[in-house]
Scaffold this motif. Structure first.
Motif, PDB file in Angstrom:
ATOM      1  N   THR A   1       0.817  -1.216   0.000  1.00 42.78           N
ATOM      2  CA  THR A   1       0.000   0.000   0.000  1.00 42.78           C
ATOM      3  C   THR A   1       0.850   1.265   0.000  1.00 42.78           C
ATOM      4  OG1 THR A   1      -1.723  -1.187   1.189  1.00 42.78           O
ATOM      5  CG2 THR A   1      -1.846   1.227   1.201  1.00 42.78           C
ATOM      6  N   LEU A   2       1.768   1.361   0.942  1.00 46.05           N
ATOM      7  CA  LEU A   2       2.563   2.580   1.053  1.00 46.05           C
ATOM      8  C   LEU A   2       3.441   2.821  -0.179  1.00 46.05           C
ATOM      9  CD1 LEU A   2       3.013   5.020   2.757  1.00 46.05           C
ATOM     10  CD2 LEU A   2       4.628   3.715   4.144  1.00 46.05           C
ATOM     11  N   PRO A   3       4.116   1.806  -0.728  1.00 49.76           N
ATOM     12  CA  PRO A   3       4.856   2.053  -1.976  1.00 49.76           C
ATOM     13  C   PRO A   3       3.952   2.547  -3.115  1.00 49.76           C
ATOM     14  CG  PRO A   3       5.662   0.054  -0.965  1.00 49.76           C
ATOM     15  CD  PRO A   3       4.440   0.477  -0.180  1.00 49.76           C
ATOM     16  N   ASN A   4       2.727   2.060  -3.164  1.00 49.09           N
ATOM     17  CA  ASN A   4       1.797   2.570  -4.184  1.00 49.09           C
ATOM     18  C   ASN A   4       1.397   4.008  -3.904  1.00 49.09           C
ATOM     19  OD1 ASN A   4       1.021   0.558  -6.323  1.00 49.09           O
ATOM     20  ND2 ASN A   4       0.940  -0.700  -4.486  1.00 49.09           N
ATOM     21  N   HIS A   5       1.206   4.356  -2.641  1.00 48.38           N
ATOM     22  CA  HIS A   5       0.918   5.756  -2.305  1.00 48.38           C
ATOM     23  C   HIS A   5       2.072   6.660  -2.731  1.00 48.38           C
ATOM     24  CE1 HIS A   5      -2.235   4.941   1.087  1.00 48.38           C
ATOM     25  NE2 HIS A   5      -2.615   4.507  -0.082  1.00 48.38           N
ATOM     26  N   LEU A   6       3.290   6.121  -2.699  1.00 46.76           N
ATOM     27  CA  LEU A   6       4.485   6.908  -3.015  1.00 46.76           C
ATOM     28  C   LEU A   6       4.808   6.965  -4.506  1.00 46.76           C
ATOM     29  CD1 LEU A   6       6.679   5.714  -0.040  1.00 46.76           C
ATOM     30  CD2 LEU A   6       5.764   8.028  -0.379  1.00 46.76           C
ATOM     31  N   SER A   7       4.042   6.270  -5.335  1.00 52.70           N
ATOM     32  CA  SER A   7       4.315   6.322  -6.776  1.00 52.70           C
ATOM     33  C   SER A   7       4.085   7.755  -7.272  1.00 52.70           C
ATOM     34  CB  SER A   7       3.444   5.330  -7.538  1.00 52.70           C
ATOM     35  OG  SER A   7       2.117   5.795  -7.630  1.00 52.70           O
ATOM     36  N   SER A   8       4.718   8.085  -8.367  1.00 50.71           N
ATOM     37  CA  SER A   8       4.726   9.477  -8.842  1.00 50.71           C
ATOM     38  C   SER A   8       3.347  10.044  -9.143  1.00 50.71           C
ATOM     39  CB  SER A   8       5.607   9.593 -10.093  1.00 50.71           C
ATOM     40  OG  SER A   8       5.061   8.809 -11.141  1.00 50.71           O
ATOM     41  N   ILE A   9       2.369   9.197  -9.425  1.00 46.92           N
ATOM     42  CA  ILE A   9       1.031   9.708  -9.748  1.00 46.92           C
ATOM     43  C   ILE A   9       0.125   9.831  -8.521  1.00 46.92           C
ATOM     44  CG2 ILE A   9       1.105   8.895 -12.136  1.00 46.92           C
ATOM     45  CD1 ILE A   9      -0.721   6.552 -11.222  1.00 46.92           C
ATOM     46  N   ASN A  10       0.652   9.500  -7.343  1.00 44.81           N
ATOM     47  CA  ASN A  10      -0.168   9.568  -6.135  1.00 44.81           C
ATOM     48  C   ASN A  10       0.303  10.695  -5.217  1.00 44.81           C
ATOM     49  OD1 ASN A  10      -2.012   7.546  -6.876  1.00 44.81           O
ATOM     50  ND2 ASN A  10      -0.556   5.966  -6.309  1.00 44.81           N
ATOM     51  N   LEU A  11       0.906  10.392  -4.089  1.00 42.24           N
ATOM     52  CA  LEU A  11       1.278  11.444  -3.138  1.00 42.24           C
ATOM     53  C   LEU A  11       2.196  12.516  -3.732  1.00 42.24           C
ATOM     54  CD1 LEU A  11       1.737   9.449   0.182  1.00 42.24           C
ATOM     55  CD2 LEU A  11      -0.158  10.939  -0.456  1.00 42.24           C
TER      56      LEU A  11
ATOM     57  N   ARG B   1      10.698   1.944  11.452  1.00 39.32           N
ATOM     58  CA  ARG B   1      11.962   1.359  10.977  1.00 39.32           C
ATOM     59  C   ARG B   1      11.924   0.982   9.502  1.00 39.32           C
ATOM     60  NH1 ARG B   1      11.682  -1.855  15.861  1.00 39.32           N
ATOM     61  NH2 ARG B   1      10.850  -3.516  14.561  1.00 39.32           N
ATOM     62  N   HIS B   2      10.772   0.960   8.904  1.00 37.74           N
ATOM     63  CA  HIS B   2      10.631   0.460   7.539  1.00 37.74           C
ATOM     64  C   HIS B   2      11.084   1.499   6.504  1.00 37.74           C
ATOM     65  CE1 HIS B   2       8.804  -1.378   4.006  1.00 37.74           C
ATOM     66  NE2 HIS B   2       8.805  -2.499   4.709  1.00 37.74           N
ATOM     67  N   PRO B   3      11.769   1.060   5.430  1.00 44.63           N
ATOM     68  CA  PRO B   3      12.216   1.999   4.384  1.00 44.63           C
ATOM     69  C   PRO B   3      11.075   2.790   3.739  1.00 44.63           C
ATOM     70  CG  PRO B   3      13.254  -0.151   4.093  1.00 44.63           C
ATOM     71  CD  PRO B   3      12.238  -0.299   5.195  1.00 44.63           C
ATOM     72  N   SER B   4       9.901   2.202   3.601  1.00 51.91           N
ATOM     73  CA  SER B   4       8.771   2.932   3.010  1.00 51.91           C
ATOM     74  C   SER B   4       8.349   4.100   3.886  1.00 51.91           C
ATOM     75  CB  SER B   4       7.576   2.000   2.782  1.00 51.91           C
ATOM     76  OG  SER B   4       7.867   1.063   1.779  1.00 51.91           O
ATOM     77  N   TYR B   5       8.432   3.928   5.201  1.00 58.07           N
ATOM     78  CA  TYR B   5       8.103   5.020   6.119  1.00 58.07           C
ATOM     79  C   TYR B   5       9.103   6.164   5.939  1.00 58.07           C
ATOM     80  CZ  TYR B   5       7.552   7.697  10.392  1.00 58.07           C
ATOM     81  OH  TYR B   5       7.379   8.719  11.289  1.00 58.07           O
ATOM     82  N   ARG B   6      10.374   5.813   5.826  1.00 61.43           N
ATOM     83  CA  ARG B   6      11.399   6.843   5.640  1.00 61.43           C
ATOM     84  C   ARG B   6      11.183   7.580   4.321  1.00 61.43           C
ATOM     85  NH1 ARG B   6      14.323   2.728   8.074  1.00 61.43           N
ATOM     86  NH2 ARG B   6      15.356   2.078   6.140  1.00 61.43           N
ATOM     87  N   ALA B   7      10.811   6.853   3.282  1.00 60.63           N
ATOM     88  CA  ALA B   7      10.515   7.496   1.993  1.00 60.63           C
ATOM     89  C   ALA B   7       9.301   8.414   2.120  1.00 60.63           C
ATOM     90  CB  ALA B   7      10.279   6.435   0.927  1.00 60.63           C
ATOM     91  N   LEU B   8       8.297   7.971   2.827  1.00 58.41           N
ATOM     92  CA  LEU B   8       7.111   8.791   3.043  1.00 58.41           C
ATOM     93  C   LEU B   8       7.462  10.075   3.774  1.00 58.41           C
ATOM     94  CD1 LEU B   8       4.016   9.169   2.959  1.00 58.41           C
ATOM     95  CD2 LEU B   8       3.917   7.850   5.088  1.00 58.41           C
ATOM     96  N   SER B   9       8.370   9.985   4.737  1.00 58.60           N
ATOM     97  CA  SER B   9       8.764  11.158   5.526  1.00 58.60           C
ATOM     98  C   SER B   9       9.401  12.244   4.680  1.00 58.60           C
ATOM     99  CB  SER B   9       9.726  10.742   6.645  1.00 58.60           C
ATOM    100  OG  SER B   9       9.062   9.882   7.539  1.00 58.60           O
ATOM    101  N   SER B  10       9.953  11.878   3.528  1.00 63.78           N
ATOM    102  CA  SER B  10      10.539  12.896   2.648  1.00 63.78           C
ATOM    103  C   SER B  10       9.489  13.538   1.742  1.00 63.78           C
ATOM    104  CB  SER B  10      11.668  12.286   1.813  1.00 63.78           C
ATOM    105  OG  SER B  10      11.155  11.369   0.882  1.00 63.78           O
ATOM    106  N   THR B  11       8.281  12.971   1.741  1.00 62.99           N
ATOM    107  CA  THR B  11       7.200  13.478   0.882  1.00 62.99           C
ATOM    108  C   THR B  11       6.130  14.231   1.673  1.00 62.99           C
ATOM    109  OG1 THR B  11       7.539  11.603  -0.598  1.00 62.99           O
ATOM    110  CG2 THR B  11       5.447  12.758  -0.803  1.00 62.99           C
ATOM    111  N   ALA B  12       5.907  13.817   2.914  1.00 58.03           N
ATOM    112  CA  ALA B  12       4.810  14.375   3.712  1.00 58.03           C
ATOM    113  C   ALA B  12       5.248  14.550   5.160  1.00 58.03           C
ATOM    114  CB  ALA B  12       3.605  13.433   3.653  1.00 58.03           C
ATOM    115  N   ASP B  13       4.482  15.335   5.880  1.00 60.72           N
ATOM    116  CA  ASP B  13       4.650  15.454   7.329  1.00 60.72           C
ATOM    117  C   ASP B  13       3.947  14.243   7.941  1.00 60.72           C
ATOM    118  OD1 ASP B  13       4.893  16.194   9.963  1.00 60.72           O
ATOM    119  OD2 ASP B  13       3.562  17.926   9.811  1.00 60.72           O
TER     120      ASP B  13
END
Length: 105
Positions: free
Chosen positions: A24-34, A59-71
């Motif tokens: 789910t989170l990697p899909n949220h992070l795709s260029s056409i989403n978040l 601790r998950h890499p997807s969370y860290r990626a999300l943190s660079s996109t959103a608060d």
């Protein structure tokens, strides 16, 4: 004035966390989403989970990626002794209610 765009998810337990973090989170992070939404405003992403699951998420890499996109905030899902609760939909209702209250502030 910057538009605030809020997202909230309620997730707990190993099988749901695995699905959320790895699919789910990697899909949220795709260029056409978040990232596309970020062009229109400030992104706030809240993850409601049981306290014992918060560290797994953070601790998950997807969370860290999300943190660079959103608060991002990991919010405690405090529902009492849910291990004794027969109906886990209660946790979902509590988390969703808290997310809506927070978005309306």
């Amino acid at each position: 004035m910057t538009l605030e765009i809020s997202f909230a998810v309620v997730v707990w337990g190993d099988s749901y966390l695995e699905l959320f973090l790895n699919t789910t989170l990697p899909n949220h992070l795709s260029s056409i989403n978040l990232p596309a939404c970020a062009k229109y405003g400030y992104l706030v992403y809240q993850i409601y989970t049981r306290p014992e699951d918060a560290a797994k998420i953070e601790r998950h890499p997807s969370y860290r990626a999300l943190s660079s996109t959103a608060d991002v905030s990991v919010m405690p899902l405090l529902t009492g002794d849910t291990a004794q609760t027969a109906n886990n939909f209660h946790d979902m209702i509590v988390g969703t209610t808290e997310a809506v209250k927070e978005a309306l502030l």
